[in-house]
Design a protein around this motif. Structure first.
Motif, PDB file in Angstrom:
ATOM      1  N   TYR A   1       0.835  -1.185   0.000  1.00  0.00           N
ATOM      2  CA  TYR A   1       0.000   0.000   0.000  1.00  0.00           C
ATOM      3  C   TYR A   1       0.885   1.255   0.000  1.00  0.00           C
ATOM      4  O   TYR A   1       1.623   1.475   0.966  1.00  0.00           O
ATOM      5  N   ASN A   2       0.832   2.010  -1.060  1.00  0.00           N
ATOM      6  CA  ASN A   2       1.605   3.261  -1.180  1.00  0.00           C
ATOM      7  C   ASN A   2       3.025   3.158  -0.640  1.00  0.00           C
ATOM      8  O   ASN A   2       3.388   3.877   0.293  1.00  0.00           O
ATOM      9  N   PRO A   3       3.859   2.300  -1.182  1.00  0.00           N
ATOM     10  CA  PRO A   3       5.191   2.129  -0.588  1.00  0.00           C
ATOM     11  C   PRO A   3       6.042   3.400  -0.698  1.00  0.00           C
ATOM     12  O   PRO A   3       5.966   4.109  -1.699  1.00  0.00           O
ATOM     13  N   ASP A   4       6.810   3.666   0.363  1.00  0.00           N
ATOM     14  CA  ASP A   4       7.697   4.839   0.355  1.00  0.00           C
ATOM     15  C   ASP A   4       8.964   4.563  -0.446  1.00  0.00           C
ATOM     16  O   ASP A   4       9.563   5.453  -1.014  1.00  0.00           O
ATOM     17  N   ASP A   5       9.398   3.295  -0.408  1.00  0.00           N
ATOM     18  CA  ASP A   5      10.666   2.938  -1.046  1.00  0.00           C
ATOM     19  C   ASP A   5      10.360   2.072  -2.261  1.00  0.00           C
ATOM     20  O   ASP A   5       9.319   1.427  -2.321  1.00  0.00           O
ATOM     21  N   PRO A   6      11.281   1.998  -3.211  1.00  0.00           N
ATOM     22  CA  PRO A   6      11.052   1.061  -4.320  1.00  0.00           C
ATOM     23  C   PRO A   6      11.038  -0.365  -3.784  1.00  0.00           C
ATOM     24  O   PRO A   6      11.803  -0.706  -2.884  1.00  0.00           O
ATOM     25  N   ILE A   7      10.144  -1.181  -4.317  1.00  0.00           N
ATOM     26  CA  ILE A   7       9.973  -2.537  -3.796  1.00  0.00           C
ATOM     27  C   ILE A   7      10.304  -3.523  -4.906  1.00  0.00           C
ATOM     28  O   ILE A   7       9.834  -3.373  -6.025  1.00  0.00           O
ATOM     29  N   PHE A   8      11.095  -4.524  -4.563  1.00  0.00           N
ATOM     30  CA  PHE A   8      11.485  -5.504  -5.583  1.00  0.00           C
ATOM     31  C   PHE A   8      10.961  -6.888  -5.211  1.00  0.00           C
ATOM     32  O   PHE A   8      11.621  -7.889  -5.394  1.00  0.00           O
ATOM     33  N   SER A   9       9.755  -6.930  -4.655  1.00  0.00           N
ATOM     34  CA  SER A   9       9.247  -8.198  -4.135  1.00  0.00           C
ATOM     35  C   SER A   9       8.459  -9.004  -5.152  1.00  0.00           C
ATOM     36  O   SER A   9       7.987 -10.077  -4.820  1.00  0.00           O
ATOM     37  N   TRP A  10       8.262  -8.473  -6.359  1.00  0.00           N
ATOM     38  CA  TRP A  10       7.511  -9.230  -7.362  1.00  0.00           C
ATOM     39  C   TRP A  10       8.371  -9.446  -8.607  1.00  0.00           C
ATOM     40  O   TRP A  10       9.163  -8.576  -8.983  1.00  0.00           O
ATOM     41  N   THR A  11       8.208 -10.608  -9.233  1.00  0.00           N
ATOM     42  CA  THR A  11       8.963 -10.884 -10.457  1.00  0.00           C
ATOM     43  C   THR A  11       8.237 -10.226 -11.631  1.00  0.00           C
ATOM     44  O   THR A  11       7.065  -9.831 -11.499  1.00  0.00           O
ATOM     45  N   GLU A  12       8.927 -10.169 -12.754  1.00  0.00           N
ATOM     46  CA  GLU A  12       8.298  -9.530 -13.913  1.00  0.00           C
ATOM     47  C   GLU A  12       7.046 -10.268 -14.356  1.00  0.00           C
ATOM     48  O   GLU A  12       6.102  -9.673 -14.868  1.00  0.00           O
ATOM     49  N   ASP A  13       7.032 -11.599 -14.131  1.00  0.00           N
ATOM     50  CA  ASP A  13       5.837 -12.347 -14.541  1.00  0.00           C
ATOM     51  C   ASP A  13       4.825 -12.512 -13.394  1.00  0.00           C
ATOM     52  O   ASP A  13       3.994 -13.414 -13.408  1.00  0.00           O
ATOM     53  N   GLY A  14       4.936 -11.634 -12.390  1.00  0.00           N
ATOM     54  CA  GLY A  14       3.851 -11.517 -11.423  1.00  0.00           C
ATOM     55  C   GLY A  14       3.856 -12.478 -10.242  1.00  0.00           C
ATOM     56  O   GLY A  14       2.836 -12.647  -9.587  1.00  0.00           O
ATOM     57  N   TRP A  15       4.986 -13.100  -9.936  1.00  0.00           N
ATOM     58  CA  TRP A  15       5.052 -13.951  -8.749  1.00  0.00           C
ATOM     59  C   TRP A  15       5.610 -13.136  -7.583  1.00  0.00           C
ATOM     60  O   TRP A  15       6.457 -12.262  -7.780  1.00  0.00           O
ATOM     61  N   PHE A  16       5.141 -13.461  -6.376  1.00  0.00           N
ATOM     62  CA  PHE A  16       5.630 -12.779  -5.180  1.00  0.00           C
ATOM     63  C   PHE A  16       6.875 -13.493  -4.654  1.00  0.00           C
ATOM     64  O   PHE A  16       6.883 -14.714  -4.481  1.00  0.00           O
ATOM     65  N   ARG A  17       7.928 -12.709  -4.428  1.00  0.00           N
ATOM     66  CA  ARG A  17       9.191 -13.272  -3.936  1.00  0.00           C
ATOM     67  C   ARG A  17       9.160 -13.282  -2.411  1.00  0.00           C
ATOM     68  O   ARG A  17       9.127 -12.231  -1.774  1.00  0.00           O
ATOM     69  N   THR A  18       9.143 -14.476  -1.825  1.00  0.00           N
ATOM     70  CA  THR A  18       8.927 -14.575  -0.378  1.00  0.00           C
ATOM     71  C   THR A  18      10.156 -14.202   0.441  1.00  0.00           C
ATOM     72  O   THR A  18      10.041 -13.890   1.620  1.00  0.00           O
ATOM     73  N   GLY A  19      11.343 -14.299  -0.166  1.00  0.00           N
ATOM     74  CA  GLY A  19      12.561 -14.057   0.616  1.00  0.00           C
ATOM     75  C   GLY A  19      12.931 -15.269   1.472  1.00  0.00           C
ATOM     76  O   GLY A  19      13.868 -15.214   2.269  1.00  0.00           O
ATOM     77  N   ASP A  20      12.184 -16.359   1.315  1.00  0.00           N
ATOM     78  CA  ASP A  20      12.539 -17.608   2.007  1.00  0.00           C
ATOM     79  C   ASP A  20      13.245 -18.529   1.013  1.00  0.00           C
ATOM     80  O   ASP A  20      12.808 -18.652  -0.133  1.00  0.00           O
ATOM     81  N   VAL A  21      14.324 -19.163   1.468  1.00  0.00           N
ATOM     82  CA  VAL A  21      15.055 -20.102   0.620  1.00  0.00           C
ATOM     83  C   VAL A  21      14.592 -21.509   0.993  1.00  0.00           C
ATOM     84  O   VAL A  21      14.524 -21.848   2.181  1.00  0.00           O
ATOM     85  N   VAL A  22      14.236 -22.293  -0.034  1.00  0.00           N
ATOM     86  CA  VAL A  22      13.581 -23.584   0.249  1.00  0.00           C
ATOM     87  C   VAL A  22      14.087 -24.696  -0.667  1.00  0.00           C
ATOM     88  O   VAL A  22      14.709 -24.446  -1.700  1.00  0.00           O
ATOM     89  N   THR A  23      13.752 -25.914  -0.268  1.00  0.00           N
ATOM     90  CA  THR A  23      13.714 -27.042  -1.197  1.00  0.00           C
ATOM     91  C   THR A  23      12.260 -27.515  -1.192  1.00  0.00           C
ATOM     92  O   THR A  23      11.523 -27.260  -0.231  1.00  0.00           O
ATOM     93  N   VAL A  24      11.860 -28.179  -2.255  1.00  0.00           N
ATOM     94  CA  VAL A  24      10.532 -28.807  -2.284  1.00  0.00           C
ATOM     95  C   VAL A  24      10.755 -30.256  -2.714  1.00  0.00           C
ATOM     96  O   VAL A  24      11.477 -30.509  -3.692  1.00  0.00           O
ATOM     97  N   ASP A  25      10.181 -31.197  -1.977  1.00  0.00           N
ATOM     98  CA  ASP A  25      10.407 -32.599  -2.359  1.00  0.00           C
ATOM     99  C   ASP A  25       9.349 -33.044  -3.377  1.00  0.00           C
ATOM    100  O   ASP A  25       8.433 -32.287  -3.711  1.00  0.00           O
ATOM    101  N   LYS A  26       9.490 -34.288  -3.848  1.00  0.00           N
ATOM    102  CA  LYS A  26       8.622 -34.700  -4.960  1.00  0.00           C
ATOM    103  C   LYS A  26       7.159 -34.795  -4.545  1.00  0.00           C
ATOM    104  O   LYS A  26       6.267 -34.753  -5.378  1.00  0.00           O
ATOM    105  N   GLU A  27       6.907 -34.906  -3.245  1.00  0.00           N
ATOM    106  CA  GLU A  27       5.518 -34.920  -2.763  1.00  0.00           C
ATOM    107  C   GLU A  27       4.947 -33.507  -2.611  1.00  0.00           C
ATOM    108  O   GLU A  27       3.793 -33.335  -2.252  1.00  0.00           O
ATOM    109  N   GLY A  28       5.825 -32.491  -2.797  1.00  0.00           N
ATOM    110  CA  GLY A  28       5.349 -31.104  -2.702  1.00  0.00           C
ATOM    111  C   GLY A  28       5.555 -30.468  -1.331  1.00  0.00           C
ATOM    112  O   GLY A  28       5.060 -29.367  -1.083  1.00  0.00           O
ATOM    113  N   TYR A  29       6.282 -31.159  -0.433  1.00  0.00           N
ATOM    114  CA  TYR A  29       6.542 -30.564   0.886  1.00  0.00           C
ATOM    115  C   TYR A  29       7.666 -29.534   0.783  1.00  0.00           C
ATOM    116  O   TYR A  29       8.770 -29.846   0.332  1.00  0.00           O
ATOM    117  N   VAL A  30       7.354 -28.327   1.216  1.00  0.00           N
ATOM    118  CA  VAL A  30       8.323 -27.227   1.197  1.00  0.00           C
ATOM    119  C   VAL A  30       9.163 -27.297   2.467  1.00  0.00           C
ATOM    120  O   VAL A  30       8.629 -27.526   3.556  1.00  0.00           O
TER     121      VAL A  30
END
Ligand code: AMP
Length: 537
Positions: free
Chosen positions: A396-425
């Motif tokens: 909402y009305n950010p004061d600073d430039p924000i780089f939290s979204w990718t160009e194709d519209g995904w939100f960058r969580t800032g969390d580093v993860v692995t995901v296994d084949k069952e989908g567990y993050v």
């Protein structure tokens, strides 16, 4: 071809109406500051929420106006959760753990027009009142102290309603709520939730493999209603017609256990810091507390330790490990056992439950590694990116430039993860330079900047150290100017002028220089490694 289904808006009045008409007898229980227990029914809650909506409109609330709340978890706060958005307003929950300056910034940035505040939280309001201008302030009075000058009684606001309330027309994309989260650098950032996002989140949270709630459940959210919609628990419980129990300000383990037992709670939720003493108490005196068998403990906000999951399981309770973010309304994943569990060893099962879980229906996830999209192989790490109908597309009305979204519209969580084949993050690290202590954020960068404003400090880096109770605590690594003489206490004293007490570093280490990367940035990883044996208790 167009579908032949009504274009029906997904808004909160529908949930309130459903609850009021179908679950009128269901109970809502709140513990007041004097520890007394207050009970009323969904019918009372329904009537009072509508009274609040009507009274706010009478007071001149316009569509989209922000109403701030500075409140604990209790029935009146639930009325605000519905009364404000059902009048077309935006409920802005203020985090009472923040420093007065930060609260003032947030209130001014959100342009809160009215405030509803608990009487026992008036001292917090006192700390920033002069820096903000609410048009009217309403006080929820659980005690008998007289009203401060210029403030009004919340009960008088409600009785001003004449009972002629008609819902205004509300678009499903309109904002219904707001919450600020810590910025890594710069000021806190506001997220404005939409009616549609909250309604869909509510539906999704109720399904069996998320919280699995029904009208036969009793739910006690310990996670504060001022932090990320209390993980959607209050709204979901209202939709499903579950009994709801609130702790008020009493979140110590004895008070929590008393309520879990006496109210027959079936699902509760809070950060690991809350559960640590609860587990200890249950282990020490297993005969003393008679909790419902199979009761669910939702643990999130920080990683649920595997030992805690095992302890709860041994005692016959189920842990649901949840991950989410303020920017995600907030739930993104829950750690529930998929059928593949049945063929795993007990150790594998616990290791999987200690991961952050699988995405909720409607939440899309992907891992962005150094070389592009990473596979779900349980090994390849990268940043977790998400999208979905309840995930923010901007601040909402950010004061600073924000780089939290990718160009194709995904939100960058800032969390580093692995995901296994069952989908567990599985969260393995964080790119955001923040410290999460007892479920609330401390900005390392803010503390560093303050330290570097001290005339005797040349540079400073603040890092997170593991802590048994608070999960993380700050450690300040300070390089002094030549001939400077400062003690750790001097440093903490200096910081205490600017920050809340719980933001102050547990320890201050004086070092010769802050290690840097080739591009000259602070290399905090090197400091984390150097002080890895450090434990603050
Ligand atoms: P907040 O917006 O305050 O709810 O914080 C969201 C952040 O908290 C996430 O991006 C994670 O860094 C962290 N977090 C939330 N839940 C978990 C969890 N179950 N395990 C580890 N970190 C978590």
């Amino acid at each position: 071809m167009r579908g032949t289904i009504m274009d029906y808006p997904l808004t909160l009045p529908t949930i309130l109406e459903h609850a009021g008409r179908l679950h009128g007898d269901q109970e809502i229980v709140s513990r007041h500051p004097d520890k007394s227990i207050h009970r009323y029914t969904f019918a009372d809650f329904y009537r009072r929420s509508r009274q609040l909506a009507e009274a706010l409109l009478q007071a001149g609330l316009k569509p989209g106006d922000r109403v701030g709340t500075l409140c604990w978890n209790h029935a009146e706060h639930l009325e605000m959760y519905f009364g404000v958005p059902c009048a077309g307003g935006v409920l802005h929950t203020l985090n009472l753990r923040l420093h007065a300056d930060e609260l003032a910034y947030i209130v001014n940035h959100a342009d809160d027009r009215f405030l509803i505040v608990d009487d026992d939280l008036l001292p917090i309001l006192e700390g920033f009142k002069e820096k903000v201008s609410f048009e009217r302030i309403f006080v929820v009075r659980h005690g008998n102290d007289p009203l401060p000058e210029g403030m009004e009684d919340y009960e008088d606001l409600l009785t001003a309603a004449e009972g002629t309330f008609v819902y205004p027309e509300i678009e499903e994309t309109a904002a219904c709520g707001m919450c600020y989260t810590s910025g890594t650098t710069g000021r806190p950032k506001g997220v404005a939730y939409s009616h549609r996002g909250v309604v869909l989140h509510t539906l999704s949270a109720a399904v069996p493999d998320v919280f699995g709630l029904s009208m036969r459940d009793c739910i006690l959210p310990i996670v504060p209603m001022f932090h990320a919609n209390a993980w959607g628990m209050p709204t979901t419980a209202v939709m499903t017609g579950s009994k709801i129990v609130f702790t008020g300000p009493h979140m110590d383990h004895e008070s929590v256990l008393e309520l879990l037992e006496s109210e027959n709670v079936t699902l509760t939720g809070g950060v690991p810091t809350v559960w640590l003493p609860v587990v200890d108490a249950l282990k020490k005196e297993p005969e003393r507390w008679k909790l419902k068998k199979g009761m669910k403990f939702v643990i999130g906000g920080s990683a649920a330790p595997e030992a805690m999951i095992r302890d709860f399981d041994n005692m016959g309770y189920q842990v649901i490990h949840a991950w989410g973010m303020t920017e995600m309304t907030p739930i993104g994943t829950t750690g529930v056992p998929k059928p593949a569990f049945d063929s795993m060893s007990k150790d594998e099962q616990f290791a999987t439950l200690a991961k952050q879980g699988i995405p909720l229906p409607f939440v899309e996830i992907r891992i962005m590694g150094d070389d592009g999209l990473a596979p779900w192989d349980g090994n390849t790490m990268g940043e977790l990116q998400v999208r979905g109908p309840w995930i923010a597309d901007s601040y909402y009305n950010p004061d600073d430039p924000i780089f939290s979204w990718t160009e194709d519209g995904w939100f960058r969580t800032g969390d580093v993860v692995t995901v296994d084949k069952e989908g567990y993050v599985k969260i393995t690290d964080r790119t955001k330079d923040l410290i999460k202590s007892g479920g609330e954020w401390i900005s390392s960068v803010d503390v560093e900047n303050a330290l570097m404003g001290h005339p005797q400090i040349k540079e400073a880096a603040v890092i997170a150290m593991p802590h048994e109770k608070w999960v993380e605590r700050p450690l300040a690594c300070v390089v002094l100017e030549e001939n400077a003489a400062l003690s750790p206490d001097d440093v903490r004293e200096f910081l205490s002028q600017k920050f809340a007490k719980w933001w102050l570093p547990d320890a201050v280490e004086f070092i010769d220089e802050v290690p840097r990367t080739s591009t000259g940035k602070f290399q905090k990883l090197a400091l984390r490694e150097r002080f890895s044996a450090y434990r603050s208790n």
